[in-house]
Design a protein around this motif. Sequence first.
Motif, PDB file in Angstrom:
ATOM      1  N   LEU A  45       0.802  -1.221   0.000  1.00 33.84           N
ATOM      2  CA  LEU A  45       0.000   0.000   0.000  1.00 33.84           C
ATOM      3  C   LEU A  45       0.838   1.275   0.000  1.00 33.84           C
ATOM      4  O   LEU A  45       0.278   2.372  -0.019  1.00 33.84           O
ATOM      5  CB  LEU A  45      -0.922   0.017   1.223  1.00 33.84           C
ATOM      6  CG  LEU A  45      -2.072  -0.967   1.216  1.00 33.84           C
ATOM      7  CD1 LEU A  45      -2.836  -0.901   2.531  1.00 33.84           C
ATOM      8  CD2 LEU A  45      -3.004  -0.684   0.045  1.00 33.84           C
ATOM      9  N   MET A  46       2.177   1.147   0.018  1.00 35.61           N
ATOM     10  CA  MET A  46       3.020   2.345   0.054  1.00 35.61           C
ATOM     11  C   MET A  46       2.824   3.201  -1.186  1.00 35.61           C
ATOM     12  O   MET A  46       2.724   4.429  -1.087  1.00 35.61           O
ATOM     13  CB  MET A  46       4.502   1.980   0.185  1.00 35.61           C
ATOM     14  CG  MET A  46       5.045   1.972   1.591  1.00 35.61           C
ATOM     15  SD  MET A  46       4.542   3.312   2.655  1.00 35.61           S
ATOM     16  CE  MET A  46       5.556   4.637   2.080  1.00 35.61           C
ATOM     17  N   GLY A  47       2.780   2.614  -2.353  1.00 33.50           N
ATOM     18  CA  GLY A  47       2.590   3.379  -3.582  1.00 33.50           C
ATOM     19  C   GLY A  47       1.270   4.136  -3.601  1.00 33.50           C
ATOM     20  O   GLY A  47       1.256   5.355  -3.825  1.00 33.50           O
ATOM     21  N   PRO A  48       0.151   3.448  -3.359  1.00 35.24           N
ATOM     22  CA  PRO A  48      -1.128   4.168  -3.310  1.00 35.24           C
ATOM     23  C   PRO A  48      -1.182   5.216  -2.206  1.00 35.24           C
ATOM     24  O   PRO A  48      -1.765   6.290  -2.397  1.00 35.24           O
ATOM     25  CB  PRO A  48      -2.160   3.065  -3.070  1.00 35.24           C
ATOM     26  CG  PRO A  48      -1.525   1.833  -3.602  1.00 35.24           C
ATOM     27  CD  PRO A  48      -0.053   1.991  -3.350  1.00 35.24           C
ATOM     28  N   ALA A  49      -0.555   4.935  -1.052  1.00 37.59           N
ATOM     29  CA  ALA A  49      -0.558   5.913   0.037  1.00 37.59           C
ATOM     30  C   ALA A  49       0.206   7.166  -0.371  1.00 37.59           C
ATOM     31  O   ALA A  49      -0.221   8.288  -0.090  1.00 37.59           O
ATOM     32  CB  ALA A  49       0.054   5.306   1.295  1.00 37.59           C
ATOM     33  N   ARG A  50       1.325   6.978  -1.051  1.00 35.02           N
ATOM     34  CA  ARG A  50       2.094   8.143  -1.518  1.00 35.02           C
ATOM     35  C   ARG A  50       1.318   8.936  -2.566  1.00 35.02           C
ATOM     36  O   ARG A  50       1.395  10.158  -2.610  1.00 35.02           O
ATOM     37  CB  ARG A  50       3.441   7.702  -2.057  1.00 35.02           C
ATOM     38  CG  ARG A  50       4.383   7.238  -0.965  1.00 35.02           C
ATOM     39  CD  ARG A  50       5.813   7.272  -1.442  1.00 35.02           C
ATOM     40  NE  ARG A  50       6.724   6.649  -0.514  1.00 35.02           N
ATOM     41  CZ  ARG A  50       7.261   7.263   0.539  1.00 35.02           C
ATOM     42  NH1 ARG A  50       6.946   8.506   0.799  1.00 35.02           N
ATOM     43  NH2 ARG A  50       8.106   6.622   1.318  1.00 35.02           N
ATOM     44  N   ALA A  51       0.556   8.239  -3.405  1.00 44.94           N
ATOM     45  CA  ALA A  51      -0.266   8.935  -4.400  1.00 44.94           C
ATOM     46  C   ALA A  51      -1.357   9.758  -3.717  1.00 44.94           C
ATOM     47  O   ALA A  51      -1.633  10.897  -4.120  1.00 44.94           O
ATOM     48  CB  ALA A  51      -0.873   7.932  -5.372  1.00 44.94           C
ATOM     49  N   VAL A  52      -1.971   9.203  -2.669  1.00 42.88           N
ATOM     50  CA  VAL A  52      -2.993   9.943  -1.914  1.00 42.88           C
ATOM     51  C   VAL A  52      -2.375  11.155  -1.242  1.00 42.88           C
ATOM     52  O   VAL A  52      -2.944  12.258  -1.271  1.00 42.88           O
ATOM     53  CB  VAL A  52      -3.685   9.021  -0.887  1.00 42.88           C
ATOM     54  CG1 VAL A  52      -4.529   9.815   0.089  1.00 42.88           C
ATOM     55  CG2 VAL A  52      -4.526   7.986  -1.599  1.00 42.88           C
ATOM     56  N   VAL A  53      -1.200  10.987  -0.649  1.00 42.62           N
ATOM     57  CA  VAL A  53      -0.517  12.101   0.014  1.00 42.62           C
ATOM     58  C   VAL A  53      -0.169  13.188  -1.008  1.00 42.62           C
ATOM     59  O   VAL A  53      -0.332  14.377  -0.743  1.00 42.62           O
ATOM     60  CB  VAL A  53       0.741  11.601   0.767  1.00 42.62           C
ATOM     61  CG1 VAL A  53       1.625  12.748   1.199  1.00 42.62           C
ATOM     62  CG2 VAL A  53       0.322  10.767   1.969  1.00 42.62           C
ATOM     63  N   ALA A  54       0.306  12.794  -2.192  1.00 44.15           N
ATOM     64  CA  ALA A  54       0.613  13.771  -3.238  1.00 44.15           C
ATOM     65  C   ALA A  54      -0.654  14.501  -3.679  1.00 44.15           C
ATOM     66  O   ALA A  54      -0.631  15.711  -3.915  1.00 44.15           O
ATOM     67  CB  ALA A  54       1.283  13.090  -4.421  1.00 44.15           C
ATOM     68  N   GLY A  55      -1.755  13.771  -3.782  1.00 44.17           N
ATOM     69  CA  GLY A  55      -3.026  14.399  -4.136  1.00 44.17           C
ATOM     70  C   GLY A  55      -3.475  15.406  -3.095  1.00 44.17           C
ATOM     71  O   GLY A  55      -3.933  16.507  -3.430  1.00 44.17           O
ATOM     72  N   LEU A  56      -3.348  15.042  -1.824  1.00 40.03           N
ATOM     73  CA  LEU A  56      -3.687  15.981  -0.750  1.00 40.03           C
ATOM     74  C   LEU A  56      -2.804  17.221  -0.803  1.00 40.03           C
ATOM     75  O   LEU A  56      -3.276  18.344  -0.605  1.00 40.03           O
ATOM     76  CB  LEU A  56      -3.547  15.302   0.614  1.00 40.03           C
ATOM     77  CG  LEU A  56      -4.627  14.322   1.001  1.00 40.03           C
ATOM     78  CD1 LEU A  56      -4.250  13.581   2.282  1.00 40.03           C
ATOM     79  CD2 LEU A  56      -5.939  15.037   1.188  1.00 40.03           C
ATOM     80  N   GLY A  57      -1.519  17.020  -1.064  1.00 41.89           N
ATOM     81  CA  GLY A  57      -0.607  18.158  -1.174  1.00 41.89           C
ATOM     82  C   GLY A  57      -0.972  19.061  -2.333  1.00 41.89           C
ATOM     83  O   GLY A  57      -0.933  20.293  -2.217  1.00 41.89           O
ATOM     84  N   LEU A  58      -1.356  18.466  -3.454  1.00 40.14           N
ATOM     85  CA  LEU A  58      -1.741  19.252  -4.629  1.00 40.14           C
ATOM     86  C   LEU A  58      -3.028  20.031  -4.370  1.00 40.14           C
ATOM     87  O   LEU A  58      -3.123  21.220  -4.704  1.00 40.14           O
ATOM     88  CB  LEU A  58      -1.910  18.337  -5.842  1.00 40.14           C
ATOM     89  CG  LEU A  58      -2.288  19.037  -7.144  1.00 40.14           C
ATOM     90  CD1 LEU A  58      -1.181  19.978  -7.595  1.00 40.14           C
ATOM     91  CD2 LEU A  58      -2.583  18.010  -8.218  1.00 40.14           C
ATOM     92  N   VAL A  59      -4.012  19.383  -3.751  1.00 39.54           N
ATOM     93  CA  VAL A  59      -5.268  20.067  -3.440  1.00 39.54           C
ATOM     94  C   VAL A  59      -5.015  21.202  -2.442  1.00 39.54           C
ATOM     95  O   VAL A  59      -5.579  22.301  -2.579  1.00 39.54           O
ATOM     96  CB  VAL A  59      -6.312  19.059  -2.901  1.00 39.54           C
ATOM     97  CG1 VAL A  59      -7.509  19.765  -2.293  1.00 39.54           C
ATOM     98  CG2 VAL A  59      -6.750  18.124  -4.007  1.00 39.54           C
ATOM     99  N   THR A  60      -4.157  20.971  -1.461  1.00 40.08           N
ATOM    100  CA  THR A  60      -3.809  22.018  -0.498  1.00 40.08           C
ATOM    101  C   THR A  60      -3.136  23.186  -1.205  1.00 40.08           C
ATOM    102  O   THR A  60      -3.460  24.351  -0.960  1.00 40.08           O
ATOM    103  CB  THR A  60      -2.883  21.452   0.593  1.00 40.08           C
ATOM    104  OG1 THR A  60      -3.525  20.350   1.224  1.00 40.08           O
ATOM    105  CG2 THR A  60      -2.542  22.500   1.631  1.00 40.08           C
TER     106      THR A  60
END
Length: 158
Positions: free
Chosen positions: A112-127
């Motif tokens: 799940l590390m890859g998907p978790a990093r993608a979610v974190v990147a998405g949150l950073g982009l939305v922020t």
Amino acid sequence: MLRSMRSPALRRAADNLALPARRALSDAAPASKQQPSALAGDSGRKATHLHHHMTTLLAASFPLYCLTPDSYSDGMMDKALGVVVGSTVAAHGWIGLNYVATDYVPKISKGLMGPARAVVAGLGLVTFLGLNKVALNGKGGLRGTVKGLWRPVEKKEG
């Protein structure tokens, strides 16, 4: 002296005992020889130093930004400072959440590390996009939005 008093079996066991290495923040990169993902905001020594410098910058500059009188920083200056603060907050959150993902996601599943990093990147982009939209388009920019949290609600008569 104490070593010579122990039995040979205890000496061999003590010599073979490996103490766990202490993990530093800069060791957060994956143990494999592969290059870390571009989404891994917490890998490497530079990310650690950048994260700590951003923390210091935000702790020192954001209160000053919010307390600056409107007459000194209206217009383009307020928008520029708002974009700098918004971008720094977004990058700080992205790197910090990558540290959280590195520490906790592998305990559930290493896959799940890859998907978790993608979610974190998405949150950073939305922020990043949200804070910069407020900084550039909002009434009073970021400072006006933050100050609005403590202003009393204006009652409309009618």
